[in-house]
Design a protein around this motif. Structure first.
Motif, short mmCIF file in Angstrom:
data_model
loop_
_atom_site.label_atom_id
_atom_site.label_comp_id
_atom_site.label_asym_id
_atom_site.label_seq_id
_atom_site.Cartn_x
_atom_site.Cartn_y
_atom_site.Cartn_z
N UNK A 24 4.49 13.54 -1.86
CA UNK A 24 5.52 12.64 -1.47
C UNK A 24 4.92 11.36 -0.86
N UNK A 25 5.44 10.57 -1.21
CA UNK A 25 4.91 9.10 -1.54
C UNK A 25 5.39 7.99 -0.46
N UNK A 26 4.97 7.69 0.32
CA UNK A 26 5.19 6.05 1.41
C UNK A 26 4.92 5.07 0.50
N UNK A 27 5.46 3.80 0.33
CA UNK A 27 4.93 2.97 -0.04
C UNK A 27 5.55 1.52 0.54
N UNK A 28 5.30 0.60 1.61
CA UNK A 28 5.52 -0.79 2.16
C UNK A 28 4.50 -1.45 1.52
N UNK A 29 5.73 -2.80 1.88
CA UNK A 29 5.84 -4.08 1.70
C UNK A 29 5.50 -5.07 2.84
N UNK A 30 4.51 -5.54 3.03
CA UNK A 30 4.22 -6.48 4.21
C UNK A 30 5.05 -8.60 3.79
N UNK A 57 9.32 11.15 -4.07
CA UNK A 57 7.77 12.04 -4.86
C UNK A 57 7.70 11.24 -5.48
N UNK A 58 5.84 12.12 -5.80
CA UNK A 58 6.05 11.79 -6.98
C UNK A 58 5.09 12.32 -7.43
N UNK A 59 4.96 12.05 -9.45
CA UNK A 59 4.96 12.99 -10.30
C UNK A 59 4.24 13.00 -11.33
N UNK A 60 3.32 12.21 -10.40
CA UNK A 60 1.97 11.45 -11.77
C UNK A 60 1.16 11.65 -10.22
N UNK A 92 1.53 5.02 -8.68
CA UNK A 92 1.94 4.45 -7.36
C UNK A 92 2.82 3.34 -7.49
N UNK A 93 2.73 2.56 -8.79
CA UNK A 93 3.09 1.24 -8.95
C UNK A 93 5.02 1.85 -9.07
N UNK A 94 5.78 3.10 -9.22
CA UNK A 94 6.84 3.17 -9.30
C UNK A 94 7.88 2.68 -8.09
N UNK A 95 6.76 3.25 -6.39
CA UNK A 95 7.35 3.38 -5.63
C UNK A 95 6.84 1.94 -4.93
N UNK A 96 5.48 0.97 -5.14
CA UNK A 96 6.04 -0.13 -5.05
C UNK A 96 6.73 -1.20 -5.21
N UNK A 97 7.26 -1.21 -6.66
CA UNK A 97 8.42 -1.79 -7.04
C UNK A 97 9.35 -2.43 -5.98
N UNK A 125 0.71 -1.33 -0.17
CA UNK A 125 0.20 -0.06 -0.10
C UNK A 125 1.27 1.20 -0.10
N UNK A 126 0.57 2.18 0.07
CA UNK A 126 1.13 3.52 -0.91
C UNK A 126 -0.02 4.64 0.39
N UNK A 127 1.61 5.22 0.99
CA UNK A 127 0.48 6.69 1.78
C UNK A 127 0.91 7.79 1.13
N UNK A 128 0.72 8.97 0.92
CA UNK A 128 0.72 10.20 0.53
C UNK A 128 0.75 11.16 1.59
#
Length: 216
Positions: free
Chosen positions: A43-49, A67-70, A81-86, A36-39
DNA sequence: GCGACAG
DNA sequence: ATCTTGTCGC
């Protein structure tokens, strides 16, 4: 660089041909991942559990912020979100395997059958399931005691309820609609709005965004 | 043109 | 998604 919707559409249509709908065999699954991603503004943070469903505990987790641009555009969530999630996923995959991945959003219940859950699943060639709190596309049809999510006459997922909470579970990649529903039910604790792997990823990413924002 | 619209 | 503290209620 500008985000071009027409190009993104073509990419989704092309990539959707790689989605596989097949039995995963969930009976022996052990490690279920959640992202999931929070903003905070742009500016976003993705976490994988990584969650062990046999022992009901967290194996490990990772975070990746940038930082997210889209912007968020309905139907194109993955491009934001995919760039951060990846990045968060690559980190966690260097520490553990994931048998299947829960993604916050839809899979096949999408105008071009390529929601973020399918997008991530195809990119990693990994079984994936979409878990969303709201419907984006498709119609809900009741079959006995079950509510199916139907797209172009095909059942792509189910709506399931838990107390006051309702979530939409759809096929992402390499799984069937029935298995997706069973797996989510198996990890969904009654007190919460989302299944554990995603609830925890949501909690961790939100805390991280707040923690970093406080330092600014 | 109108309404809908994951996070 | 996010803006946002304490507070009402099960």
């Amino acid at each position: 660089m500008n985000f071009l919707i027409e190009n993104a559409k073509r990419a989704q249509i092309t990539l959707s041909k790689y989605v596989v709908i097949a039995p995963l065999n969930i009976s022996n699954l052990k490690i279920v991942g959640g992202v999931d991603v929070s903003y905070k503004k742009d500016f976003g943070c993705a976490s994988a559990v990584a969650y062990n469903i046999q022992q009901d505990n967290v194996v490990t987790y990772t975070i990746y912020c940038d930082k997210v641009s889209i912007p968020y555009i309905p139907g194109f969530l993955a491009f934001r979100e995919a760039p951060l999630i990846i990045k968060a996923l690559n980190k966690i995959l260097s520490k553990t395997r994931l048998d299947v991945l829960f993604v916050n959003g839809h899979g096949l219940a999408h105008p071009r059958k390529f929601g973020i859950a399918s997008h991530i699943g195809v990119v990693f060639n990994m079984p994936s399931i979409g878990v969303a709190k709201n419907l984006l596309y498709g119609e809900i049809i009741a079959y006995g005691d079950k509510k199916a999510i139907v797209v172009n006459g095909n059942v792509v997922g189910y709506v399931i309820t838990n107390n006051n909470h309702k979530i939409y579970v759809t096929i992402g990649h390499k799984v069937t609609a029935e298995e997706a529903m069973e797996l989510v039910l198996k990890t969904w604790k009654k007190a919460y709005a989302l299944p554990e792997p995603i609830r925890l990823a949501d909690e961790i990413s939100r805390k991280e965004v707040r923690r970093l924002a406080a330092k600014l």
